[in-house]
Design a protein around this motif. Structure first.
Motif, PDB file in Angstrom:
ATOM      1  N   LYS A 110       0.860  -1.174   0.077  1.00 16.83           N
ATOM      2  CA  LYS A 110      -0.036  -0.069   0.014  1.00 16.83           C
ATOM      3  C   LYS A 110       0.898   1.259  -0.034  1.00 16.83           C
ATOM      4  CE  LYS A 110      -4.201  -2.064   2.268  1.00 16.83           C
ATOM      5  NZ  LYS A 110      -4.860  -1.889   3.493  1.00 16.83           N
ATOM      6  N   ARG A 111       2.005   1.082   0.722  1.00 15.81           N
ATOM      7  CA  ARG A 111       2.713   2.453   0.965  1.00 15.81           C
ATOM      8  C   ARG A 111       3.564   2.700  -0.573  1.00 15.81           C
ATOM      9  NH1 ARG A 111       6.751   0.616   4.145  1.00 15.81           N
ATOM     10  NH2 ARG A 111       8.538   0.926   3.051  1.00 15.81           N
ATOM     11  N   ALA A 112       3.488   1.693  -1.263  1.00 19.19           N
ATOM     12  CA  ALA A 112       4.124   2.129  -2.731  1.00 19.19           C
ATOM     13  C   ALA A 112       3.269   2.984  -3.557  1.00 19.19           C
ATOM     14  CB  ALA A 112       4.501   0.633  -3.394  1.00 19.19           C
ATOM     15  N   ASP A 113       2.019   2.742  -3.208  1.00 16.79           N
ATOM     16  CA  ASP A 113       1.020   3.599  -3.948  1.00 16.79           C
ATOM     17  C   ASP A 113       0.607   5.135  -3.092  1.00 16.79           C
ATOM     18  OD1 ASP A 113       0.515   1.602  -5.945  1.00 16.79           O
ATOM     19  OD2 ASP A 113      -1.043   0.552  -4.541  1.00 16.79           O
ATOM     20  N   LEU A 114       1.321   5.145  -2.043  1.00 14.83           N
ATOM     21  CA  LEU A 114       1.081   6.546  -1.465  1.00 14.83           C
ATOM     22  C   LEU A 114       2.081   7.564  -1.794  1.00 14.83           C
ATOM     23  CD1 LEU A 114      -1.037   6.979   0.797  1.00 14.83           C
ATOM     24  CD2 LEU A 114       0.547   6.544   2.416  1.00 14.83           C
ATOM     25  N   GLY A 115       1.972   8.298  -2.772  1.00 12.53           N
ATOM     26  CA  GLY A 115       3.018   9.244  -3.389  1.00 12.53           C
ATOM     27  C   GLY A 115       3.205  10.403  -2.427  1.00 12.53           C
ATOM     28  N   TRP A 116       4.085  11.232  -2.717  1.00  8.17           N
ATOM     29  CA  TRP A 116       4.394  12.157  -1.642  1.00  8.17           C
ATOM     30  C   TRP A 116       3.134  13.210  -1.745  1.00  8.17           C
ATOM     31  CZ3 TRP A 116       6.322  13.778   2.136  1.00  8.17           C
ATOM     32  CH2 TRP A 116       6.368  15.287   2.618  1.00  8.17           C
ATOM     33  N   GLU A 117       2.751  13.582  -2.922  1.00  6.02           N
ATOM     34  CA  GLU A 117       1.513  14.396  -2.835  1.00  6.02           C
ATOM     35  C   GLU A 117       0.423  14.013  -1.809  1.00  6.02           C
ATOM     36  OE1 GLU A 117      -2.185  15.831  -6.016  1.00  6.02           O
ATOM     37  OE2 GLU A 117      -0.053  15.655  -6.771  1.00  6.02           O
ATOM     38  N   THR A 118       0.256  12.824  -1.657  1.00  3.63           N
ATOM     39  CA  THR A 118      -0.886  12.265  -0.775  1.00  3.63           C
ATOM     40  C   THR A 118      -0.293  12.359   0.513  1.00  3.63           C
ATOM     41  OG1 THR A 118      -1.736  10.666  -2.380  1.00  3.63           O
ATOM     42  CG2 THR A 118      -2.113  10.441  -0.234  1.00  3.63           C
ATOM     43  N   ARG A 119       1.068  11.912   0.730  1.00  2.83           N
ATOM     44  CA  ARG A 119       1.459  12.065   2.237  1.00  2.83           C
ATOM     45  C   ARG A 119       1.307  13.438   2.593  1.00  2.83           C
ATOM     46  NH1 ARG A 119       6.373   7.249   2.615  1.00  2.83           N
ATOM     47  NH2 ARG A 119       5.633   6.352   0.627  1.00  2.83           N
ATOM     48  N   TYR A 120       1.866  14.347   1.678  1.00  4.09           N
ATOM     49  CA  TYR A 120       2.044  15.843   2.131  1.00  4.09           C
ATOM     50  C   TYR A 120       0.623  16.217   2.371  1.00  4.09           C
ATOM     51  CZ  TYR A 120       2.493  20.905   1.798  1.00  4.09           C
ATOM     52  OH  TYR A 120       2.295  22.101   2.167  1.00  4.09           O
ATOM     53  N   LYS A 121      -0.410  15.912   1.845  1.00  6.10           N
ATOM     54  CA  LYS A 121      -1.920  16.190   2.038  1.00  6.10           C
ATOM     55  C   LYS A 121      -2.300  15.622   3.438  1.00  6.10           C
ATOM     56  CE  LYS A 121      -5.438  13.858   0.044  1.00  6.10           C
ATOM     57  NZ  LYS A 121      -6.233  13.588  -0.703  1.00  6.10           N
ATOM     58  N   ILE A 122      -1.848  14.588   3.561  1.00  9.50           N
ATOM     59  CA  ILE A 122      -2.229  13.552   5.032  1.00  9.50           C
ATOM     60  C   ILE A 122      -1.537  14.426   6.192  1.00  9.50           C
ATOM     61  CG2 ILE A 122      -1.757  11.555   6.461  1.00  9.50           C
ATOM     62  CD1 ILE A 122      -2.115  10.083   4.027  1.00  9.50           C
ATOM     63  N   ILE A 123      -0.132  14.811   6.038  1.00  7.38           N
ATOM     64  CA  ILE A 123       0.349  15.560   7.052  1.00  7.38           C
ATOM     65  C   ILE A 123      -0.127  16.981   7.427  1.00  7.38           C
ATOM     66  CG2 ILE A 123       2.705  16.922   7.252  1.00  7.38           C
ATOM     67  CD1 ILE A 123       4.140  14.772   6.199  1.00  7.38           C
ATOM     68  N   VAL A 124      -0.684  17.467   6.092  1.00  5.96           N
ATOM     69  CA  VAL A 124      -1.094  19.053   6.366  1.00  5.96           C
ATOM     70  C   VAL A 124      -2.656  18.863   7.237  1.00  5.96           C
ATOM     71  CG1 VAL A 124      -2.199  21.140   5.100  1.00  5.96           C
ATOM     72  CG2 VAL A 124       0.160  20.191   4.616  1.00  5.96           C
ATOM     73  N   GLY A 125      -3.164  17.869   6.573  1.00  3.41           N
ATOM     74  CA  GLY A 125      -4.685  17.780   7.213  1.00  3.41           C
ATOM     75  C   GLY A 125      -4.496  17.161   8.551  1.00  3.41           C
TER      76      GLY A 125
END
Length: 350
Positions: A110-125
């Motif tokens: 699952k982590r392989a499909d979690l790109g930086w844009e998504t990770r950044y969105k999660i951090i900010v959220g």
């Protein structure tokens, strides 16, 4: 908001969960079980069935439901209401369809499909949800148990902070408190909380910093490895930053995304986990740092629990005799994301 408007009939919840069937069970923990349900209006819900040995009285339970039901933010799991009937205490939440963050960020496929844009969105959220709890709601709430398994992800992978079972309500002019009952999850708890029972908004900031570094590295703070060797995530991240090789911390599966932005997030994460409470930024400042490159970042100091180079061992190895979180953990949530614990406590016992 009246208590009547938030009250659910027990029979309607029983029907919605198919009599609390095993097939509808989403997870179990020390505070009870969580069930998926569907209301008469076709709305999906997550029902937390609290254990019957809670020390909290019915009046306090109702008061806290009213308070938490007023919290509405896109990055918080919403509480719809409760049921207090037939010696049952039920909390009714919105159902969030995806698994918790730990099911994504710590699993290779699952982590392989979690790109930086998504990770950044999660951090900010997550950050925005904390700003709301700390500053923007009519209450001031310290979560006290922020961790990857308490961040739920909706259909678009937007984060929602859940599990307010350990949270504490503060007066608006109150900045810190202390407790003799230290509860939470080791590896995410700030040192002043573990050692002295002191907690404040900066305790949540520390936990957020740990989360940021975990999201970027794709590894747990409690079991971080570099080149096959067990390391201290915070110490390794700080040393790497000092030596100008922060890229060592980046998940190898992160093949896209701005390296500058990722490095900046590592820097911000390190600022959040500093030993000194005063040096850690507020969550409002963290959001400014995350969303504006014009905000200068100060130099971080040594993080708390940085012990590998001192021969003490990792933070997860320490035994301080604190009371561990008896709520659902990531492994308890194998069937779902919706591991909701009770709402905030106003005392140090439950």
């Amino acid at each position: 908001m009246s208590i009547e408007a938030l009250q659910f009939d027990f029979d309607s919840i029983r029907v919605a969960t198919n009599n609390f069937s095993e097939a509808n069970t989403l997870g179990r923990g020390g505070f009870g079980a969580v069930y998926k349900g569907r209301l008469w209006n076709e709305e999906d819900i997550a029902v937390k069935r609290l254990s019957k040995d809670s020390a909290q009285g019915d009046i306090e339970f109702k008061n806290e439901v009213i308070l938490v039901a007023k919290l509405q933010h896109r990055n918080l799991v919403r509480l719809f209401g409760f049921c207090l009937e037939r010696n049952e205490r039920l909390l009714v939440y919105e159902f969030v369809p995806n698994a918790s963050l730990d099911h994504f960020i710590f699993e290779p496929v699952k982590r392989a499909d979690l790109g930086w844009e998504t990770r950044y969105k999660i951090i900010v959220g997550i950050g925005r949800g904390l700003v709301y709890l700390h500053e923007d709601s009519r209450l001031r709430i310290i979560h006290r148990d922020l961790k990857a398994s308490n961040i739920l992800l909706d259909a678009e992978l937007n984060p929602k902070i859940a599990d307010f079972g350990m949270a504490r309500l503060f007066n608006i002019d109150q900045t810190q408190a202390e407790t003799s009952r230290v509860v939470g999850t080791y590896g995410y708890m700030a040192p002043e909380y573990v050692m002295r029972g002191h907690f404040s908004v900066k305790s949540d900031v520390y936990s957020f910093g740990v989360l940021v570094l975990e999201i970027i590295s794709g590894q747990k703070n409690s079991s971080f490895r570099h080149e096959g060797k067990l390391e201290d995530l915070l110490g390794f991240g700080w040393n790497s930053w000092k030596e100008g090789i922060s890229s060592n911390l980046i998940d190898p599966m992160l093949r896209t995304g701005s390296r500058l932005e990722i490095m900046r997030c590592i820097h911000i994460g390190l600022l959040c986990v500093q030993q000194s409470i005063a040096d850690r930024p507020t969550m409002a400042l963290v959001i400014q740092m995350l969303t504006s490159n014009s905000v200068d970042l100060p130099v971080p100091s040594q993080p708390a629990f940085f012990m590998y180079n001192h021969g003490i061992g990792s933070s997860s190895d320490m035994s301080l005799g604190f009371e561990s979180n008896s709520g659902l953990t990531g492994s308890d949530q194998s069937k779902s994301n919706s591991a909701h614990k009770p709402i905030p406590e106003n005392s140090t016992t439950r």
